[in-house]
Every structure is written in structure tokens, then in C-alpha cells.
Design a protein around this motif. Structure first.
Motif, PDB file in Angstrom:
ATOM      1  N   ASN A   1       0.812  -1.224   0.000  1.00 15.66           N
ATOM      2  CA  ASN A   1       0.000   0.000   0.000  1.00 15.66           C
ATOM      3  C   ASN A   1       0.847   1.277   0.000  1.00 15.66           C
ATOM      4  N   LEU A   2       2.127   1.131  -0.383  1.00 15.29           N
ATOM      5  CA  LEU A   2       2.983   2.310  -0.502  1.00 15.29           C
ATOM      6  C   LEU A   2       3.020   2.762  -1.964  1.00 15.29           C
ATOM      7  N   GLU A   3       2.530   3.997  -2.217  1.00 15.61           N
ATOM      8  CA  GLU A   3       2.549   4.517  -3.577  1.00 15.61           C
ATOM      9  C   GLU A   3       3.857   5.268  -3.791  1.00 15.61           C
ATOM     10  N   VAL A   4       4.736   4.681  -4.584  1.00 10.73           N
ATOM     11  CA  VAL A   4       6.096   5.201  -4.726  1.00 10.73           C
ATOM     12  C   VAL A   4       6.192   6.180  -5.902  1.00 10.73           C
ATOM     13  N   LEU A   5       5.444   5.924  -6.974  1.00 10.08           N
ATOM     14  CA  LEU A   5       5.358   6.859  -8.103  1.00 10.08           C
ATOM     15  C   LEU A   5       3.890   7.145  -8.362  1.00 10.08           C
ATOM     16  N   LYS A   6       3.577   8.446  -8.474  1.00 12.08           N
ATOM     17  CA  LYS A   6       2.162   8.846  -8.531  1.00 12.08           C
ATOM     18  C   LYS A   6       1.848   9.562  -9.832  1.00 12.08           C
ATOM     19  N   GLY A   7       1.674   8.819 -10.896  1.00 12.60           N
ATOM     20  CA  GLY A   7       1.247   9.446 -12.150  1.00 12.60           C
ATOM     21  C   GLY A   7       2.307  10.343 -12.754  1.00 12.60           C
ATOM     22  N   ILE A   8       3.412   9.746 -13.187  1.00 13.46           N
ATOM     23  CA  ILE A   8       4.503  10.524 -13.780  1.00 13.46           C
ATOM     24  C   ILE A   8       4.280  10.657 -15.285  1.00 13.46           C
ATOM     25  N   ASP A   9       4.389  11.891 -15.794  1.00 14.40           N
ATOM     26  CA  ASP A   9       4.366  12.154 -17.234  1.00 14.40           C
ATOM     27  C   ASP A   9       5.636  12.909 -17.594  1.00 14.40           C
ATOM     28  N   LEU A  10       6.423  12.345 -18.510  1.00 13.79           N
ATOM     29  CA  LEU A  10       7.642  13.036 -18.947  1.00 13.79           C
ATOM     30  C   LEU A  10       7.857  12.753 -20.420  1.00 13.79           C
ATOM     31  N   ASP A  11       8.229  13.792 -21.171  1.00 12.61           N
ATOM     32  CA  ASP A  11       8.612  13.616 -22.568  1.00 12.61           C
ATOM     33  C   ASP A  11      10.023  14.121 -22.740  1.00 12.61           C
ATOM     34  N   ILE A  12      10.913  13.243 -23.143  1.00 15.73           N
ATOM     35  CA  ILE A  12      12.316  13.606 -23.261  1.00 15.73           C
ATOM     36  C   ILE A  12      12.728  13.508 -24.722  1.00 15.73           C
ATOM     37  N   GLU A  13      13.269  14.626 -25.232  1.00 16.51           N
ATOM     38  CA  GLU A  13      13.631  14.680 -26.650  1.00 16.51           C
ATOM     39  C   GLU A  13      14.982  14.032 -26.886  1.00 16.51           C
TER      40      GLU A  13
END
Ligand SMILES: Nc1ncnc2c1ncn2[C@@H]1O[C@H](COP(=O)(O)OP(=O)(O)OP(=O)(O)O)[C@@H](O)[C@H]1O
Ligand SMILES: [Mg+2]
Length: 369
Positions: free
Chosen positions: A15-27
Motif C-alpha cells: 500500500n505504498l505509492e512510490v510513483l504517482k502518475g509521472i508524465d515526462l517527454d524527453i527529446e
């Protein structure tokens, strides 16, 4: 086409949320640094990109291809870990060529690749040695060499410099940056060191508790931190963040620190139109230590605001003098000329550069202006 796209990525352990909805765009060709305090989820994110760990939700796209179900070895990435993970029984040359051996790359091609990276990393004299016969920095370069012979779509680095002493860290930092400039590789680099982030990145993703707080170029992150967390995390010593009130004046808002006290400080702002809705309200006033200087200092344009303030602590570092003072009763750090050493317990004159201050909403902690 983005070299790496991360969409709505989450990760939970029980029940540990370690990443919460990550959005990344890397060129392609970017040097992205993921920075944040210990435990914020940097390594988890990098390991998911590498395929060493699986997301609970969301997608990872490398070079336009969703790789969620692609094995690490088929993702066209090269990773360098904090522990260099060299094979101890192999020579430097064998460590570098091992991956190519496995992929049955022709010997002549292997030789050429080794010669190239050895020259680039200046490890030619070390090729015959075993890892135990190398210094930390040399091992680090071998680990880097092993990644570089791959010529992958994406390089992933997880704190590769953290085992090195301070001097070597700085040298390697410059070397990695030079390497990026020379080969134009796409790099995602994890560190908790904000100086590394500022000096190497083309863009910085500042992470905190499993979320990206801000993703922008270093100057923007430094000058316009998206919120109080970023303001206090980036910069050493960090930005002073001081409770204040915003009042109206005929030609723009005024920040008042210590309102009603005999030593209250009033700072007239110009060009802070976005702050208008906060007039008459509490704000958090942010000012970097280098924007509080000795009283005689003139900043490049606009007259600075000059104040007399009590001095509590003085820390000479050689290149500058750090001073802990009180502004309207609130503690603040100043970075002044090394030649000036005000005495603790006395008052001294300071000049404030009010063109570069930040205002934050105390409730949402977001940057207002
Ligand atoms: N296998 C696991 N099971 C449970 N929790 C985990 C596991 N791996 C990591 N975590 C937790 O996930 C969070 C993020 O860990 P992660 O290693 O990604 O942090 P980090 O940002 O890389 O930190 P550091 O700077 O210390 O390396 C931490 O709270 C950690 O305890
Ligand atoms: Mg980590």
C-alpha cells in the motif's frame, strides 16, 4: 519524435505509492536529470524505464515504441549504476567488450569500438588491468565505457558519481557533460545532488514523494521554482522563504516583512502583475541569498532596496561571506563580498535585488509571480 515518453506512470509496493502518475517527454539529445531527496522514487522510475522493475500502471515508450512488455536487453538502452558492477575477474578491455561478445559482434568492430571509447574516456593505459587495480574514478570511467560502446537510443545513469570523493566528482561531472556535448547522446541521469543537476542538465525534473514537481531547464527551475519545495531544494544555501504580507501602492504591490514591527521591511515590486490578486493577503516571499548583498552593492539595473538589519552569524567561505541576518524579525541568509565581515550582534547595511524575488501562495505553496 521523443526519445523517451513516460505516461501516467505509477508504482506501488503493497500500500505504498512510490510513483504517482509521472508524465515526462524527453527529446532526442537531451540531458535530463532526475533530482530529488532520498526515497522520492528516482531509482524506481529509472529501473522501470530500464525494464528492471514493472509499473503498476502507465506506459514507457522508447524511440516511439511502447516497451512495457519488452525485456531489458531488447530496449536499446545502456545503464550505469552507482555500484559500477564491473566483472572482477575480467580486464578492463574484457569488461567493455563483454556485451559485444554476447551479441557476437565481429572482432574487428569490437576493437574499433574499444579504441574509440578508451580514447574518449582516457583509459587506454588501463585496458589490460583488472578492476581491483583501478581507482574509483577509473572504475567509474570503465563502467561508462561499457555503456558507451553500445551506442543505444538511451543512456540511463543512476548516481554514477556517488562513490567518488568531492574533487573527482567535479572532474567526472565535467567529463560527462563534455561527453554529452561531443556525442549528443540522450541521457537520463539520476542524482540527489542539486549542483550536479544544475550544472549538467539541459532539463531538470525535480521529484518529491513520487511526483514530478517541475520539469524545466536549469535557469527556469532556479529563477522560477514552481513551488516552495523546489525553491528550497534547488540552490545551496536554499532560497530564503519568508512569511510576508502583500500591500498595494500606487505603482505596484509592496511586500511587507514583519508588518507593524519597528524594523518592518517594505519592498516595492515592479513587473509583478500576477501578484495583484494577492494584495491584502499573506504570501511567502522568496529571495535567493545572492540577492541580499552588502549595502554598497549595486545590481545591474534598478536601484536595490537598502536596509539596516541585525547580523546573527557570519560564515566566511573564502570565495564569499555568508551572513545570517534578520529581515523584519525573520531569519534570512545573505551572500556578500568575501572582503566584508560584519560583526555578529551588530547591525549592518544590506542591498536587496527586488527584481529577482519570488512570491508563493502560502496555502497551495505554488509560485504566484
Ligand atoms: N522493493 C521495494 N519494496 C517496497 N518499497 C520499496 C521497494 N523499492 C523501493 N521502495 C521504496 O520506494 C521509495 C522510493 O525508492 P527509490 O529507491 O526509488 O528512491 P530514490 O529516490 O532512488 O532514493 P535514493 O536517493 O536514496 O536512492 C522508497 O520509499 C523506498 O523505500
Ligand atoms: Mg536511488
Amino acid at each position: 519524435m521523443a526519445a523517451l515518453s513516460i505516461r501516467a506512470l505509477s508504482k506501488r509496493y503493497a500500500n505504498l505509492e512510490v510513483l504517482k502518475g509521472i508524465d515526462l517527454d524527453i527529446e532526442s539529445g537531451e540531458f535530463t536529470v532526475l533530482v530529488g531527496p532520498s526515497g522520492c522514487g528516482k531509482s524506481t522510475l529509472l529501473n522501470i524505464v530500464a525494464g528492471l522493475d514493472h509499473p503498476s500502471a502507465g506506459t514507457v515508450e522508447i524511440g516511439g515504441r511502447v516497451v512495457n512488455d519488452v525485456a531489458p536487453k531488447d530496449r536499446d538502452i545502456a545503464m550505469v549504476f552507482q555500484s559500477y558492477a564491473l566483472y572482477p575477474s575480467m580486464t578492463v578491455r574484457q569488461n567493455i567488450t563483454f556485451g559485444m561478445e554476447c551479441r557476437r559482434v565481429a572482432k574487428a568492430e569490437q576493437e574499433k569500438a574499444v579504441a574509440n571509447v578508451a580514447k574518449l574516456l582516457q583509459i587506454e593505459p588501463l585496458l589490460g588491468r583488472k578492476p581491483s587495480q583501478l581507482s574509483g574514478g577509473q572504475r567509474q570511467r570503465v563502467a561508462m565505457g561499457r555503456a558507451l560502446v553500445r551506442n543505444p537510443l538511451l543512456f540511463l545513469f543512476d548516481e554514477p558519481l556517488s562513490n567518488l570523493d568531492a574533487k573527482l566528482r567535479v572532474e567526472m561531472r565535467m567529463e560527462i557533460k563534455r561527453l554529452h556535448q561531443r556525442i549528443g547522446a540522450t541521457i537520463v541521469y539520476v542524482t540527489h545532488d542539486q549542483i550536479e543537476a544544475m550544472t549538467m542538465a539541459t532539463r531538470i525534473a525535480v521529484m518529491h514523494q513520487g511526483s514530478v514537481q517541475q520539469f524545466a531547464d536549469p535557469d527556469t527551475v532556479y529563477r522560477y521554482p514552481a513551488n516552495l519545495f523546489v525553491a528550497r531544494f534547488m540552490g545551496s544555501p536554499p532560497m530564503n522563504t519568508i512569511p510576508a504580507r502583500l500591500e498595494a501602492a500606487s505603482d505596484g504591490p509592496v511586500v511587507v516583512v514583519g508588518a507593524g514591527r519597528p524594523d518592518e521591511v517594505r519592498l516595492r515590486l515592479r513587473g509583478y502583475d500576477a501578484a495583484a490578486p494577492f494584495v491584502g493577503r499573506e504570501v511567502v516571499f522568496g529571495i535567493r541569498p545572492e540577492c541580499i548583498a552588502e549595502g554598497s552593492r549595486t545590481f545591474s539595473s534598478d536601484a536595490p532596496v537598502r536596509v539596516e538589519a541585525p547580523v546573527e552569524l557570519v560564515e566566511p567561505t573564502g570565495a564569499e561571506t555568508m551572513v545570517l541576518l534578520r529581515l523584519g524579525g525573520e531569519p534570512a541568509m545573505a551572500r556578500i563580498s568575501p572582503d566584508i565581515r560584519p560583526a555578529p550582534g551588530t547591525s549592518a547595511a544590506f542591498a536587496l535585488d527586488t527584481r529577482r524575488i519570488c512570491l508563493f501562495d502560502p496555502e497551495t505553496e505554488r509560485l504566484i509571480a
